[in-house]
Design a protein around this motif. Structure first.
Motif, PDB file in Angstrom:
ATOM      1  N   UNK A   2       0.866  -1.195   0.114  1.00 45.39           N
ATOM      2  CA  UNK A   2      -0.036   0.004  -0.046  1.00 45.39           C
ATOM      3  C   UNK A   2       0.855   1.156  -0.124  1.00 45.39           C
ATOM      4  N   UNK A   3       0.288   2.262  -0.643  1.00 40.84           N
ATOM      5  CA  UNK A   3       0.820   3.780  -0.713  1.00 40.84           C
ATOM      6  C   UNK A   3       1.095   4.049   0.786  1.00 40.84           C
ATOM      7  N   UNK A   9      -2.130  11.399   0.744  1.00 41.40           N
ATOM      8  CA  UNK A   9      -2.562  12.784   1.296  1.00 41.40           C
ATOM      9  C   UNK A   9      -2.121  13.766   0.236  1.00 41.40           C
ATOM     10  N   UNK A  10      -0.770  13.707  -0.158  1.00 42.82           N
ATOM     11  CA  UNK A  10       0.019  14.588  -1.141  1.00 42.82           C
ATOM     12  C   UNK A  10      -0.919  14.640  -2.337  1.00 42.82           C
ATOM     13  N   UNK A  11      -1.154  13.238  -2.985  1.00 43.43           N
ATOM     14  CA  UNK A  11      -2.091  13.165  -4.077  1.00 43.43           C
ATOM     15  C   UNK A  11      -3.502  13.891  -4.105  1.00 43.43           C
ATOM     16  N   UNK A  15      -4.806  16.954  -6.342  1.00 46.79           N
ATOM     17  CA  UNK A  15      -6.077  16.811  -7.178  1.00 46.79           C
ATOM     18  C   UNK A  15      -6.971  17.894  -6.747  1.00 46.79           C
ATOM     19  N   UNK A  16      -7.256  17.984  -5.416  1.00 41.47           N
ATOM     20  CA  UNK A  16      -8.305  19.127  -4.766  1.00 41.47           C
ATOM     21  C   UNK A  16      -7.748  20.398  -5.602  1.00 41.47           C
ATOM     22  N   UNK A 107     -10.646   8.114  -2.584  1.00 46.25           N
ATOM     23  CA  UNK A 107     -11.468   8.799  -1.663  1.00 46.25           C
ATOM     24  C   UNK A 107     -12.337   9.942  -2.176  1.00 46.25           C
ATOM     25  N   UNK A 108     -11.943  10.660  -3.275  1.00 37.88           N
ATOM     26  CA  UNK A 108     -12.655  11.682  -3.679  1.00 37.88           C
ATOM     27  C   UNK A 108     -13.453  11.226  -4.600  1.00 37.88           C
TER      28      UNK A 108
END
Length: 157
Positions: A2-3, A9-11, A15-16, A107-108
């Motif tokens: 897993x990452x 969080x950075x990704x 993206x946000x 998650x998004x």
């Protein structure tokens, strides 16, 4: 493997920020957007702004002179509604990519927009007077019908 959470969080933050920039670009595009539409009888031309407001009205070819007040007002209203519908579709198409779930960050999940609540009657199809169908409407309709029929989560047999 897993990452690490920090990378996730950075990704998500990147993206946000990308979504935030896309929203700003969309709002900028809409600032001067408008739809110009003629009535079916070609007597009236209206321009509608991105919020559905009437920003222009022209009476064409002197046709209004031979129309009674009811006919003229019907032509103005019909053209305005068609313009609002066209503008609503433009706005929905512009923001549609922002409502979709993220492929990079699960998650998004994307956002849900109640277009009918925002535009109401402007979402009527020009030709049929039927609601404009959007992706996912059929599923929402079936869920809504189940709730109305008292089936809440049960399958129909």
């Amino acid at each position: 493997m897993t990452e690490p959470i920090e990378q996730r969080i950075a990704k998500a933050m990147a993206e946000l920020e990308s979504v935030k920039a896309a929203v700003a670009r969309a709002e900028e595009q809409l600032a001067d957007a408008g739809a110009t539409v003629r009535s079916r009888d070609r007597s009236v031309e209206v321009t509608v702004g991105s919020r559905g407001e009437l920003t222009g009205l022209k009476f064409l070819d002197g046709k209004y002179r031979s129309m009674n007040p009811a006919q003229l007002s019907a032509s103005v209203l019909e053209a305005a509604e068609r313009g609002r519908a066209q503008m609503a579709r433009q706005v929905m198409d512009l923001f549609d990519p922002l409502t979709r779930p993220s492929t990079a960050t699960p998650e998004l999940r994307g956002m849900t927009v109640d277009w009918e609540r925002i535009y109401g009657s402007a979402l009527l199809d020009e030709a049929e007077g039927e609601p404009v169908r959007r992706p996912g409407d059929r599923l929402r309709d079936e869920i809504h019908e189940d709730a109305e029929d008292g089936h809440r989560g049960r399958s129909r047999s």
